[in-house]
Scaffold this active site. Structure first.
Site, PDB file in Angstrom:
ATOM      1  N   HIS A   1      12.518   4.247  14.875  1.00  0.00           N
ATOM      2  CA  HIS A   1      12.411   4.621  13.456  1.00  0.00           C
ATOM      3  C   HIS A   1      13.024   6.008  13.261  1.00  0.00           C
ATOM      4  CE1 HIS A   1      10.359   5.519   9.630  1.00  0.00           C
ATOM      5  NE2 HIS A   1      10.164   4.214   9.516  1.00  0.00           N
TER       6      HIS A   1
ATOM      7  N   ASP B   1       0.790  -1.225   0.000  1.00  0.00           N
ATOM      8  CA  ASP B   1       0.000   0.000   0.000  1.00  0.00           C
ATOM      9  C   ASP B   1       0.824   1.277   0.000  1.00  0.00           C
ATOM     10  OD1 ASP B   1       1.151   0.033   2.495  1.00  0.00           O
ATOM     11  OD2 ASP B   1      -0.603  -0.779   3.518  1.00  0.00           O
TER      12      ASP B   1
ATOM     13  N   ARG C   1       2.079   7.274  11.128  1.00  0.00           N
ATOM     14  CA  ARG C   1       1.703   8.692  11.048  1.00  0.00           C
ATOM     15  C   ARG C   1       0.505   9.020  11.932  1.00  0.00           C
ATOM     16  NH1 ARG C   1       3.025  10.729   5.593  1.00  0.00           N
ATOM     17  NH2 ARG C   1       3.185   8.516   5.218  1.00  0.00           N
TER      18      ARG C   1
ATOM     19  N   GLU D   1      -2.426   4.918   3.224  1.00  0.00           N
ATOM     20  CA  GLU D   1      -2.283   3.528   2.754  1.00  0.00           C
ATOM     21  C   GLU D   1      -3.608   2.863   2.417  1.00  0.00           C
ATOM     22  OE1 GLU D   1      -0.716   4.817   5.341  1.00  0.00           O
ATOM     23  OE2 GLU D   1       1.428   4.436   5.116  1.00  0.00           O
TER      24      GLU D   1
ATOM     25  N   GLU E   1      -0.319  -9.240  -1.349  1.00  0.00           N
ATOM     26  CA  GLU E   1      -0.978  -8.774  -0.125  1.00  0.00           C
ATOM     27  C   GLU E   1      -2.208  -7.927  -0.495  1.00  0.00           C
ATOM     28  OE1 GLU E   1       1.306  -7.885   3.798  1.00  0.00           O
ATOM     29  OE2 GLU E   1       0.551  -5.966   3.111  1.00  0.00           O
TER      30      GLU E   1
ATOM     31  N   HIS F   1       5.747   3.865  14.682  1.00  0.00           N
ATOM     32  CA  HIS F   1       6.127   4.955  13.769  1.00  0.00           C
ATOM     33  C   HIS F   1       4.993   5.367  12.837  1.00  0.00           C
ATOM     34  CE1 HIS F   1       6.568   1.524  11.090  1.00  0.00           C
ATOM     35  NE2 HIS F   1       6.416   2.384  10.101  1.00  0.00           N
TER      36      HIS F   1
HETATM   37  N1  UDP Z   1      11.630  -4.160  11.097  1.00  0.00           N
HETATM   38  C1  UDP Z   1      12.997  -4.345  11.045  1.00  0.00           C
HETATM   39  N2  UDP Z   1      13.803  -3.638  11.891  1.00  0.00           N
HETATM   40  C2  UDP Z   1      13.313  -2.769  12.809  1.00  0.00           C
HETATM   41  C3  UDP Z   1      11.917  -2.597  12.866  1.00  0.00           C
HETATM   42  C4  UDP Z   1      11.096  -3.304  11.992  1.00  0.00           C
HETATM   43  O1  UDP Z   1      13.489  -5.138  10.260  1.00  0.00           O
HETATM   44  O2  UDP Z   1      14.103  -2.168  13.543  1.00  0.00           O
HETATM   45  C5  UDP Z   1      10.793  -4.902  10.138  1.00  0.00           C
HETATM   46  C6  UDP Z   1       9.644  -5.663  10.761  1.00  0.00           C
HETATM   47  O3  UDP Z   1      10.044  -6.960  11.041  1.00  0.00           O
HETATM   48  C7  UDP Z   1       8.565  -5.632   9.697  1.00  0.00           C
HETATM   49  C8  UDP Z   1       8.926  -4.471   8.838  1.00  0.00           C
HETATM   50  O4  UDP Z   1      10.192  -3.979   9.267  1.00  0.00           O
HETATM   51  O5  UDP Z   1       8.554  -6.769   8.886  1.00  0.00           O
HETATM   52  C9  UDP Z   1       7.850  -3.477   9.038  1.00  0.00           C
HETATM   53  O6  UDP Z   1       8.123  -2.324   8.441  1.00  0.00           O
HETATM   54  P1  UDP Z   1       7.322  -1.045   8.840  1.00  0.00           P
HETATM   55  O7  UDP Z   1       6.924  -1.145  10.280  1.00  0.00           O
HETATM   56  O8  UDP Z   1       8.177   0.066   8.359  1.00  0.00           O
HETATM   57  O9  UDP Z   1       6.051  -1.093   7.901  1.00  0.00           O
HETATM   58  P2  UDP Z   1       4.634  -1.741   8.036  1.00  0.00           P
HETATM   59  O10 UDP Z   1       4.802  -3.181   8.323  1.00  0.00           O
HETATM   60  O11 UDP Z   1       3.897  -1.013   9.125  1.00  0.00           O
HETATM   61  O12 UDP Z   1       4.017  -1.507   6.695  1.00  0.00           O
END
Ligand code: UDP
Length: 377
Positions: free
Chosen positions: A243, A97, A212, A133, A119, A210
């Site tokens: 983050h 997204d 928004r 998103e 997904e 993190h």
């Molecule tokens: N993640 C990582 N290192 C970190 C924090 C998160 O590798 O320090 C990974 C986590 O395992 C997940 C992904 O980053 O699979 C998530 O990314 P993010 O939270 O940026 O995006 P979202 O999943 O909310 O779309």
């Protein structure tokens, strides 16, 4: 030979597309796989590409500091047009997204190239949350020809929106494949191992936040609640990979400075993050990917959101929805300390996001798509 172009730009996209790229590469006699990074995230993305063993054929390098989603969208759209002319893909694969994903789907649609969405079918039902998103997902569904749904619930959502059954494949989520492969082949880095050793025997809370929608008051209230909880219980330690977003850094400086047993560290590479998660007593997170990783690792999760597009994590008993209130988070943390039944459920639950073969399932569905389209293999 058919060409399949896979586009990614952020950390969750590369994690979830890597198993698909691996599966496409295993079929390199049939298909040519072309990988494109928009580099929507730069520092966060680069180590993941290396860890996941992905070769990037084209880097659009769109990111400049302080850029808005509009500017990213415009740059990716503009950069993809000549790239599509040069590479002539038969299919463009996008995931999730993000701005990169919506730009890729739109550019491919304008070029009359079929789009496949990994997904697909995630919805909160609220157009404004998560923002932007949720709207990106809905728009990508309109643009896509092939929809890879991770769960039966995602299939139902797509059907209810009028997507044809033949265009949907139930594949599981490739994050499970990525996680299994990485954990099976690695150990924690010396730096993480040292941190984990220093807190061994304690209850470890792993925190990520993190989103928004949580910036400002909501995030502060969650952090305050976690700090109070850690201060009350001397056997609890909290590790928070922070983050890089400035709004997160500001909240952390305000709420966590000087706090004992709270370890704020730089974002971890995926391997280390998985090792950290696998040592957790409890996870608190507003991330989407972490909601899939918690049941894959059998870890109880407090979801720091007021709604989730992954109700499966709540339905299977692994996750509990906290909402925006710090008081509620504090109550739920206290409950977790005494609620052994939650931990028992989490340990025995079946992973609703699949068993780790989503990359192969997606590659097979692409094969079927080409076969039915042209009558050839
Ligand atoms: N993640 C990582 N290192 C970190 C924090 C998160 O590798 O320090 C990974 C986590 O395992 C997940 C992904 O980053 O699979 C998530 O990314 P993010 O939270 O940026 O995006 P979202 O999943 O909310 O779309």
């Amino acid at each position: 030979m058919r060409t399949i172009l896979t586009l990614f730009g952020t950390r969750p996209e590369i994690i979830k597309l890597a198993p698909v790229i691996w599966a496409l590469e295993r079929r390199s006699e049939t298909w040519r796989s072309v990988t494109v990074s928009s580099s929507q995230h730069t520092d966060l993305l680069r180590p993941f590409i290396r860890e996941l063993d992905i070769n990037v054929d084209h880097d659009l390098a769109v990111m400049t500091p302080g850029q808005t989603p509009n500017a990213v969208l415009a740059k990716v759209l503009t950069a993809l047009e000549p790239l599509f002319l040069a590479e002539k893909p038969d299919l463009v694969l996008v995931q999730g997204d993000t701005t990169t994903a919506i730009a890729g789907a739109l550019a491919a649609f304008y070029a009359r190239i079929p789009v496949a969405h990994v997904e697909a079918g995630l919805r909160t039902g609220n157009r404004l949350s998560p923002f932007p998103e949720e709207m990106n997902r809905r728009l990508i569904t309109q643009l896509a020809d092939l929809h890879f749904a991770a769960t039966p619930n995602n299939v139902d959502i797509l059907l209810a929106e009028g997507v044809q059954k033949e265009c949907i494949a139930l594949t599981g989520n490739p994050v499970v494949d990525a996680l299994q492969r990485i954990l099976g082949r690695s150990t924690a880095s010396p730096k993480l191992a040292q941190l984990l050793d220093s807190i061994s025997g304690k209850r470890l809370i792993v925190l990520t936040t993190h989103r928004r929608e949580n910036f400002g008051q909501v995030m502060s209230s969650h952090l305050k609640a976690l700090r109070r909880f850690v201060e009350r219980h001397s056997d609890v330690e909290l590790v928070f990979p922070v983050h890089p977003n400035p709004s997160v850094r500001t909240a952390v400086d305000a709420e966590f400075s000087g706090a004992g047993r709270i370890h704020c560290i730089e974002p971890l590479e995926y391997t280390d993050f998985l090792h950290l998660l696998s040592r957790a007593w409890l996870v608190a997170s507003d991330s989407g990917g972490v909601q899939e990783e918690a049941p894959s690792l059998g870890k109880p999760l407090l979801v720091l959101r007021d709604t989730t597009e992954r109700p499966e994590v709540l339905d299977c008993g692994v996750g509990r929805l906290v909402g925006h209130s710090g008081e509620r988070l504090e109550e739920m943390l206290e409950t977790a300390l005494v609620d052994e039944s939650w931990f028992d459920t989490v340990r025995t639950t079946k992973n609703p996001f699949g068993k780790g073969d989503a990359g192969e399932q997606i590659a097979s569905a692409i094969e079927r798509f080409f076969t039915t389209k042209t009558g050839d293999a």
